[in-house]
Structure formats: structure tokens, C-alpha cells
Design a protein around this motif. Structure first.
Motif, PDB file in Angstrom:
ATOM      1  N   GLY A 126      -5.466   1.722  -5.109  1.00 58.42           N
ATOM      2  CA  GLY A 126      -5.653   0.284  -5.352  1.00 58.42           C
ATOM      3  C   GLY A 126      -6.935  -0.139  -4.661  1.00 58.42           C
ATOM      4  O   GLY A 126      -7.636   0.702  -4.099  1.00 58.42           O
ATOM      5  N   ASP A 127      -7.181  -1.457  -4.686  1.00 55.92           N
ATOM      6  CA  ASP A 127      -8.389  -1.968  -4.023  1.00 55.92           C
ATOM      7  C   ASP A 127      -8.363  -1.610  -2.545  1.00 55.92           C
ATOM      8  O   ASP A 127      -7.476  -2.058  -1.812  1.00 55.92           O
ATOM      9  N   ASP A 128      -9.308  -0.798  -2.103  1.00 53.79           N
ATOM     10  CA  ASP A 128      -9.427  -0.442  -0.682  1.00 53.79           C
ATOM     11  C   ASP A 128      -8.188   0.257  -0.111  1.00 53.79           C
ATOM     12  O   ASP A 128      -7.961   0.261   1.088  1.00 53.79           O
ATOM     13  N   LEU A 129      -7.360   0.841  -0.983  1.00 57.24           N
ATOM     14  CA  LEU A 129      -6.113   1.486  -0.542  1.00 57.24           C
ATOM     15  C   LEU A 129      -6.082   2.955  -0.938  1.00 57.24           C
ATOM     16  O   LEU A 129      -6.360   3.292  -2.088  1.00 57.24           O
ATOM     17  N   TYR A 130      -5.723   3.799   0.013  1.00 55.12           N
ATOM     18  CA  TYR A 130      -5.657   5.239  -0.257  1.00 55.12           C
ATOM     19  C   TYR A 130      -4.291   5.762   0.150  1.00 55.12           C
ATOM     20  O   TYR A 130      -3.781   5.393   1.218  1.00 55.12           O
ATOM     21  N   ARG A 131      -3.716   6.632  -0.671  1.00 50.70           N
ATOM     22  CA  ARG A 131      -2.549   7.369  -0.192  1.00 50.70           C
ATOM     23  C   ARG A 131      -3.098   8.588   0.534  1.00 50.70           C
ATOM     24  O   ARG A 131      -3.864   9.371  -0.020  1.00 50.70           O
ATOM     25  N   VAL A 132      -2.720   8.738   1.798  1.00 51.41           N
ATOM     26  CA  VAL A 132      -3.366   9.760   2.622  1.00 51.41           C
ATOM     27  C   VAL A 132      -2.808  11.150   2.292  1.00 51.41           C
ATOM     28  O   VAL A 132      -1.601  11.343   2.214  1.00 51.41           O
ATOM     29  N   ARG A 133      -3.706  12.081   2.093  1.00 49.06           N
ATOM     30  CA  ARG A 133      -3.339  13.478   1.827  1.00 49.06           C
ATOM     31  C   ARG A 133      -3.581  14.351   3.037  1.00 49.06           C
ATOM     32  O   ARG A 133      -2.855  15.279   3.327  1.00 49.06           O
ATOM     33  N   ASN A 134      -4.668  14.058   3.723  1.00 53.39           N
ATOM     34  CA  ASN A 134      -5.058  14.910   4.846  1.00 53.39           C
ATOM     35  C   ASN A 134      -5.700  14.052   5.927  1.00 53.39           C
ATOM     36  O   ASN A 134      -6.195  12.952   5.663  1.00 53.39           O
ATOM     37  N   MET A 135      -5.684  14.598   7.135  1.00 55.33           N
ATOM     38  CA  MET A 135      -6.204  13.845   8.273  1.00 55.33           C
ATOM     39  C   MET A 135      -6.723  14.847   9.291  1.00 55.33           C
ATOM     40  O   MET A 135      -6.041  15.838   9.567  1.00 55.33           O
ATOM     41  N   VAL A 136      -7.898  14.627   9.808  1.00 54.37           N
ATOM     42  CA  VAL A 136      -8.443  15.559  10.802  1.00 54.37           C
ATOM     43  C   VAL A 136      -8.885  14.761  12.022  1.00 54.37           C
ATOM     44  O   VAL A 136      -9.537  13.721  11.893  1.00 54.37           O
TER      45      VAL A 136
END
Ligand code: UTP
Length: 279
Positions: free
Chosen positions: A179-189
Motif C-alpha cells: 500500500g502507500d508507504d507500507l511494506y510487508r516485511v520479508r527480511n531484516m538485517v
């Protein structure tokens, strides 16, 4: 409804030594208010009035700040100086404050886990007071995030685009735009070198966490320097599709270091102090 906001404030603040030797970093003033007061105001504006603070040794000034000073009240009663206390009086009357101490500074994840008895089994916000966030155009950053939580009912983390050369100062995400400025997070470092960073979308000090985070933190092994990072626990939540990253509207100043602190000071002086909105 989210009512609780946790402030991990037990860190040593080494980047601001010697100022932080006997004074909590969170009490550093940005013009006329300590950093933590800006954070509590942002929380209250978002409807979060149960304030929980994780403190540590040498941090008693935090508790004194959120309490009545009878002598001072008596001294300025009926004078034109009373206006200086309007803001802090409002916080004292509209919020409750509870405290716990982190006895060993084993990182942000550990500090959040230390706050568990104050939070219980409900979703809650986390504010790192040294990240000062402001939005002159509308809702504060936490208000924006609470609205998203009410819509998605999962962990929401605030992110911002940073200079690709500076990814090694932050937790960095990879995700799918939903969505606008929205991410479903897949990975994080955590603190990747620029060449290893999955993006330049960096996590900043505002979170809304679902309470399953506590068990996930418990399962997290200490990393660099024996610290338990929050990023590792968030990564486990993300694997279940339950973390949304939000590129918030507004500005964020990293007041944990001199440069951001000076920028914040100038900004607040121009926009709040000079315009009479500083109390
Ligand atoms: P920082 O990474 O800014 O660490 O912590 P710090 O110790 O405060 O500052 P520097 O890097 O030494 O200058 C992020 C937030 O997490 C809290 C800090 O108080 C800050 O709000 N924190 C960190 C804890 O409460 N406990 C910890 O063990 C570590």
C-alpha cells in the motif's frame, strides 16, 4: 485499543559522554524540554496514556521529572511563570507512569523484555526517546501507526529511507509493497554494511508490537557484545507475515548523537519555541 507505551531508557548513552555520565540521555533538553517529554506527548496524542519506562542505575531524574515538584509549584503559583508548567502538568494528570529497572544493559530486545511485567499480554507501543519524531502537517508518528495497527492488527515498525552509505547504523528491511508507504516485511538485517543491505529502508525508534514478541525475544540468542537485539525477534514475527513496515509522514531526528541533536534543537526552536508552542 492500545493504551500502553513502553520507553526503554536504560542505555548508557555513550555517544553523549560526558553529558550522560550522571544524567540520563533521555533527559537531554531539546530547547526547553527533555527528549522523553516529547516522546510522552507524542504517545498521549496517540491515545496511549499508560506510560511504562525501563530505567537503570543513575536514571532517577526520569521519575522525578514525571512527578509534582511541590516546592516549585508553590514558588511560581499565581505568577506569569506558571505557563511553563502547563504541558508537563497535563501529562501528569492524563497519564499514569510505571517503572522497572534493567539491571544489566543487554540491549534493546532485553530492555523490552524487562518491561514485560508492566505491559502484560496486550499490544503496546515502543518509543526510543532519543529518536525525536515530529510531523507539522498532521498526525504524529505514533498516531499514524496506531491507526495502521487498528487496521492490520499486527506489528507495525516505522521506517525511513536513509543514505545507502549509512545502513550500518540501523536495522534494515526488505519487503513487498502492499500500500502507500507500507511494506510487508520479508527480511531484516541488523546494521548491514552498505554492500550487504537489502534496501535503504531503515528501522527507527517507533514500534507497535504484539505481545507474542516477548516469547520470541526470550528465544533470541545474544548477538554482538552479548546484546539481545529486537531485530532478531521481529524477524521471527516477519516470517509469519505479521510485520508491517511503514514509511511515516514527518521528520525524525537522531538525538542520540550530536548532529541530529543540534538539528532537532534548531528545528524545535524555530517551530515550537519561537512560535509559543513549546510548553
Ligand atoms: P542505543 O543504541 O541508542 O544505545 O539504544 P545507548 O546505550 O542508549 O546509546 P549509545 O549508543 O551508547 O550512545 C537505543 C534505545 O534502547 C535503550 C536506550 O536507552 C535507547 O533508548 N536501551 C539500550 C536500553 O534501555 N537498554 C539497553 O541495554 C540498551
Amino acid at each position: 485499543m492500545i493504551k500502553k507505551c513502553l520507553f526503554p531508557a536504560a542505555g548508557y548513552g555513550t555517544r553523549f559522554l560526558p553529558a550522560t555520565k550522571a544524567m540520563p540521555k533521555e533527559m537531554l533538553p531539546v530547547v526547553n524540554k527533555p527528549l522523553i517529554q516529547y516522546g510522552v506527548e507524542e504517545a498521549l496524542d496517540a491515545g496511549l496514556n499508560e506510560i511504562s519506562i525501563v530505567t537503570g542505575r543513575g536514571k532517577r531524574a526520569l521519575e522525578d521529572h514525571f512527578d509534582i515538584s511541590y516546592e516549585l509549584e508553590n514558588q511560581i503559583k499565581g505568577t506569569d511563570k506558571e505557563k511553563y508548567l502547563v504541558g508537563i502538568r497535563r501529562l501528569l494528570s492524563e497519564c499514569s507512569f510505571s517503572y522497572t529497572r534493567q539491571t544489566e544493559m543487554k540491549g534493546l530486545g532485553h530492555a523490552i523484555l524487562t518491561g514485560r511485567p508492566l505491559i502484560g499480554d496486550e499490544p503496546f507501543a515502543v518509543v526510543l526517546a532519543d529518536d525525536l519524531c515530529v510531523n507539522l502537517e498532521g498526525d504524529g508518528v505514533l498516531t499514524q501507526m496506531v491507526k495502521l495497527y487498528n487496521q492490520y492488527r499486527c506489528t507495525i515498525i516505522a521506517i525511513q529511507e536513509v543514505d545507502p552509505q549509512e545502513t550500518n547504523k540501523y536495522g534494515v528491511i526488505a519487503g513487498d509493497l502492499i500500500g502507500d508507504d507500507l511494506y510487508r516485511v520479508r527480511n531484516m538485517v541488523e546494521k548491514p554494511a552498505p554492500e550487504d543491505a537489502p534496501s535503504n529502508l531503515a528501522i527507527i525508534g517507533r514500534y507497535i508490537l504484539t505481545p507474542d514478541i516477548f516469547e520470541l525475544i526470550k528465544q533470541t540468542e545474544p548477538g554482538k557484545g552479548g546484546e539481545i537485539q529486537i531485530t532478531d525477534a521481529l524477524m521471527k514475527q516477519a516470517q509469519n507475515g505479521c510485520v508491517i513496515a511503514y514509511k511515516f509522514k514527518g521528520k525524525r531526528f537522531d538525538c542520540g548523537g550530536a548532529e541530529g541533536y543540534i538539528e532537532a534543537t534548531n528545528f524545535c526552536f524555530e517551530n515550537f519555541y519561537k512560535t509559543g508552542k513549546a510548553y
